[in-house]
Write a protein that holds these residues in place. Sequence first.
Motif, PDB file in Angstrom:
ATOM      1  N   LEU A  77       0.809  -1.211   0.000  1.00 34.11           N
ATOM      2  CA  LEU A  77       0.000   0.000   0.000  1.00 34.11           C
ATOM      3  C   LEU A  77       0.841   1.259   0.000  1.00 34.11           C
ATOM      4  O   LEU A  77       0.422   2.292  -0.549  1.00 34.11           O
ATOM      5  CB  LEU A  77      -0.943   0.001   1.213  1.00 34.11           C
ATOM      6  CG  LEU A  77      -1.926  -1.181   1.308  1.00 34.11           C
ATOM      7  CD1 LEU A  77      -2.863  -0.986   2.498  1.00 34.11           C
ATOM      8  CD2 LEU A  77      -2.723  -1.335   0.025  1.00 34.11           C
ATOM      9  N   GLU A  78       2.019   1.193   0.591  1.00 35.44           N
ATOM     10  CA  GLU A  78       2.867   2.392   0.658  1.00 35.44           C
ATOM     11  C   GLU A  78       3.334   2.803  -0.742  1.00 35.44           C
ATOM     12  O   GLU A  78       3.257   3.980  -1.114  1.00 35.44           O
ATOM     13  CB  GLU A  78       4.073   2.123   1.565  1.00 35.44           C
ATOM     14  CG  GLU A  78       4.976   3.339   1.779  1.00 35.44           C
ATOM     15  CD  GLU A  78       4.274   4.524   2.419  1.00 35.44           C
ATOM     16  OE1 GLU A  78       4.765   5.658   2.257  1.00 35.44           O
ATOM     17  OE2 GLU A  78       3.229   4.321   3.081  1.00 35.44           O
ATOM     18  N   ARG A  81       0.362   4.060  -2.712  1.00 34.45           N
ATOM     19  CA  ARG A  81      -0.031   5.406  -2.282  1.00 34.45           C
ATOM     20  C   ARG A  81       0.875   6.468  -2.904  1.00 34.45           C
ATOM     21  O   ARG A  81       0.398   7.466  -3.455  1.00 34.45           O
ATOM     22  CB  ARG A  81       0.024   5.505  -0.755  1.00 34.45           C
ATOM     23  CG  ARG A  81      -0.378   6.877  -0.214  1.00 34.45           C
ATOM     24  CD  ARG A  81      -0.232   6.959   1.294  1.00 34.45           C
ATOM     25  NE  ARG A  81       1.138   6.741   1.725  1.00 34.45           N
ATOM     26  CZ  ARG A  81       2.100   7.663   1.656  1.00 34.45           C
ATOM     27  NH1 ARG A  81       1.846   8.867   1.159  1.00 34.45           N
ATOM     28  NH2 ARG A  81       3.319   7.386   2.073  1.00 34.45           N
ATOM     29  N   LYS A  82       2.189   6.247  -2.830  1.00 33.82           N
ATOM     30  CA  LYS A  82       3.135   7.242  -3.354  1.00 33.82           C
ATOM     31  C   LYS A  82       2.944   7.453  -4.851  1.00 33.82           C
ATOM     32  O   LYS A  82       2.986   8.590  -5.342  1.00 33.82           O
ATOM     33  CB  LYS A  82       4.569   6.793  -3.055  1.00 33.82           C
ATOM     34  CG  LYS A  82       4.958   6.942  -1.588  1.00 33.82           C
ATOM     35  CD  LYS A  82       6.390   6.495  -1.344  1.00 33.82           C
ATOM     36  CE  LYS A  82       6.765   6.662   0.135  1.00 33.82           C
ATOM     37  NZ  LYS A  82       8.147   6.184   0.415  1.00 33.82           N
ATOM     38  N   ASN A  84       0.202   6.997  -6.661  1.00 26.28           N
ATOM     39  CA  ASN A  84      -1.041   7.712  -6.950  1.00 26.28           C
ATOM     40  C   ASN A  84      -0.991   9.151  -6.461  1.00 26.28           C
ATOM     41  O   ASN A  84      -1.592  10.039  -7.076  1.00 26.28           O
ATOM     42  CB  ASN A  84      -2.231   6.959  -6.355  1.00 26.28           C
ATOM     43  CG  ASN A  84      -2.635   5.778  -7.211  1.00 26.28           C
ATOM     44  OD1 ASN A  84      -3.271   5.933  -8.249  1.00 26.28           O
ATOM     45  ND2 ASN A  84      -2.260   4.579  -6.777  1.00 26.28           N
ATOM     46  N   GLU A  85      -0.270   9.407  -5.388  1.00 24.20           N
ATOM     47  CA  GLU A  85      -0.079  10.788  -4.944  1.00 24.20           C
ATOM     48  C   GLU A  85       0.698  11.582  -6.001  1.00 24.20           C
ATOM     49  O   GLU A  85       0.371  12.745  -6.285  1.00 24.20           O
ATOM     50  CB  GLU A  85       0.662  10.821  -3.606  1.00 24.20           C
ATOM     51  CG  GLU A  85      -0.212  10.457  -2.417  1.00 24.20           C
ATOM     52  CD  GLU A  85       0.540  10.432  -1.104  1.00 24.20           C
ATOM     53  OE1 GLU A  85      -0.122  10.402  -0.050  1.00 24.20           O
ATOM     54  OE2 GLU A  85       1.788  10.436  -1.124  1.00 24.20           O
ATOM     55  N   LEU A 101      -6.454   6.325  -4.444  1.00 22.85           N
ATOM     56  CA  LEU A 101      -6.039   6.758  -3.104  1.00 22.85           C
ATOM     57  C   LEU A 101      -7.133   6.458  -2.078  1.00 22.85           C
ATOM     58  O   LEU A 101      -6.847   6.048  -0.955  1.00 22.85           O
ATOM     59  CB  LEU A 101      -5.710   8.251  -3.115  1.00 22.85           C
ATOM     60  CG  LEU A 101      -4.346   8.630  -3.688  1.00 22.85           C
ATOM     61  CD1 LEU A 101      -4.222  10.137  -3.837  1.00 22.85           C
ATOM     62  CD2 LEU A 101      -3.217   8.089  -2.816  1.00 22.85           C
ATOM     63  N   ILE A 104      -6.895   2.842  -1.213  1.00 25.76           N
ATOM     64  CA  ILE A 104      -5.720   2.589  -0.380  1.00 25.76           C
ATOM     65  C   ILE A 104      -5.977   3.031   1.059  1.00 25.76           C
ATOM     66  O   ILE A 104      -5.695   2.297   2.009  1.00 25.76           O
ATOM     67  CB  ILE A 104      -4.489   3.324  -0.967  1.00 25.76           C
ATOM     68  CG1 ILE A 104      -4.096   2.689  -2.300  1.00 25.76           C
ATOM     69  CG2 ILE A 104      -3.317   3.303   0.018  1.00 25.76           C
ATOM     70  CD1 ILE A 104      -3.196   3.568  -3.156  1.00 25.76           C
ATOM     71  N   TYR A 105      -6.531   4.226   1.221  1.00 24.05           N
ATOM     72  CA  TYR A 105      -6.832   4.717   2.573  1.00 24.05           C
ATOM     73  C   TYR A 105      -7.909   3.859   3.245  1.00 24.05           C
ATOM     74  O   TYR A 105      -7.841   3.608   4.453  1.00 24.05           O
ATOM     75  CB  TYR A 105      -7.275   6.174   2.519  1.00 24.05           C
ATOM     76  CG  TYR A 105      -6.171   7.144   2.186  1.00 24.05           C
ATOM     77  CD1 TYR A 105      -4.949   7.102   2.858  1.00 24.05           C
ATOM     78  CD2 TYR A 105      -6.340   8.121   1.203  1.00 24.05           C
ATOM     79  CE1 TYR A 105      -3.932   7.993   2.559  1.00 24.05           C
ATOM     80  CE2 TYR A 105      -5.329   9.021   0.901  1.00 24.05           C
ATOM     81  CZ  TYR A 105      -4.126   8.954   1.577  1.00 24.05           C
ATOM     82  OH  TYR A 105      -3.125   9.834   1.287  1.00 24.05           O
ATOM     83  N   SER A 108      -6.382   0.836   4.501  1.00 22.96           N
ATOM     84  CA  SER A 108      -5.540   1.133   5.675  1.00 22.96           C
ATOM     85  C   SER A 108      -6.371   1.603   6.871  1.00 22.96           C
ATOM     86  O   SER A 108      -5.818   1.963   7.904  1.00 22.96           O
ATOM     87  CB  SER A 108      -4.520   2.221   5.321  1.00 22.96           C
ATOM     88  OG  SER A 108      -3.737   1.844   4.217  1.00 22.96           O
ATOM     89  N   LYS A 113      -9.463  10.150   5.345  1.00 25.47           N
ATOM     90  CA  LYS A 113      -8.692  10.365   4.115  1.00 25.47           C
ATOM     91  C   LYS A 113      -9.367   9.669   2.929  1.00 25.47           C
ATOM     92  O   LYS A 113      -9.355  10.199   1.806  1.00 25.47           O
ATOM     93  CB  LYS A 113      -7.260   9.851   4.291  1.00 25.47           C
ATOM     94  CG  LYS A 113      -6.413  10.702   5.219  1.00 25.47           C
ATOM     95  CD  LYS A 113      -4.992  10.170   5.284  1.00 25.47           C
ATOM     96  CE  LYS A 113      -4.125  11.032   6.190  1.00 25.47           C
ATOM     97  NZ  LYS A 113      -2.735  10.530   6.248  1.00 25.47           N
ATOM     98  N   SER A 117     -10.673  11.522  -0.470  1.00 24.59           N
ATOM     99  CA  SER A 117     -10.201  11.120  -1.800  1.00 24.59           C
ATOM    100  C   SER A 117     -11.361  10.773  -2.722  1.00 24.59           C
ATOM    101  O   SER A 117     -11.367  11.160  -3.901  1.00 24.59           O
ATOM    102  CB  SER A 117      -9.241   9.925  -1.685  1.00 24.59           C
ATOM    103  OG  SER A 117      -8.037  10.316  -1.060  1.00 24.59           O
TER     104      SER A 117
END
Length: 209
Positions: A77-78, A81-82, A84-85, A101, A104-105, A108, A113, A117
């Motif tokens: 997921l990390e 996330r990066k 897609n950010e 995102l 992903i949030y 998590s 968040k 999103s």
Amino acid sequence: MSEQLQEDLSKVIAELEKKCKEHPNSVMAFHHLGLVYMKAGRIDEAIKALETAIEIDDLSCESMINLGAIYFGRGNLEKARKLNENAVKVQPENAQAHTNLGLIYQQSNELDKAIASYEKALQCDPKLANIWMNLTSVLTMKGEDERAEKAARKGLELDPDSSLGHNNLAVALYFNGKYSEAKEHLDKAKELGYSVDPKFAASLAEKLG
């Protein structure tokens, strides 16, 4: 996967690999190669191709989104996330990146968040029924039942035959004390093939007496 499809994909991959060798700075060649690798189930090679596309052009938003989808599928997921950010930085109006995102949030358990999103995705494209349904789920998880009901109704307005949409609305209506209407939508969800939670169905039946 059928033998014919495998054969077709192999031919396309061979052509794209040749193109990438001939044009080593072609973002689109590596991007398309990554997508075809994905379709063929050659995921490690897909990652390398998409990473190459991003190395060539760090503004390659679609490559970021597709690479993020691979990492999300693998549970990283990390990294997802990066990517897609970064995609959102490149294209702030890209609904898919905001949606990813949100997923992903949500995965998590960062619900605020996730809501933000999904809402940004809907600002980009308010006609995405599936995002209204995702938003409904998160709002229900947070206990924001009135907002959940509104989101569920909007999703169904856009996709009236969604079994998930009818189930989500049934749940939202249940928590808002609208049991009869909840039963109507739960029955519709079943009719459309949704696998209804038997505990929820039993609880709703109990409320109806």
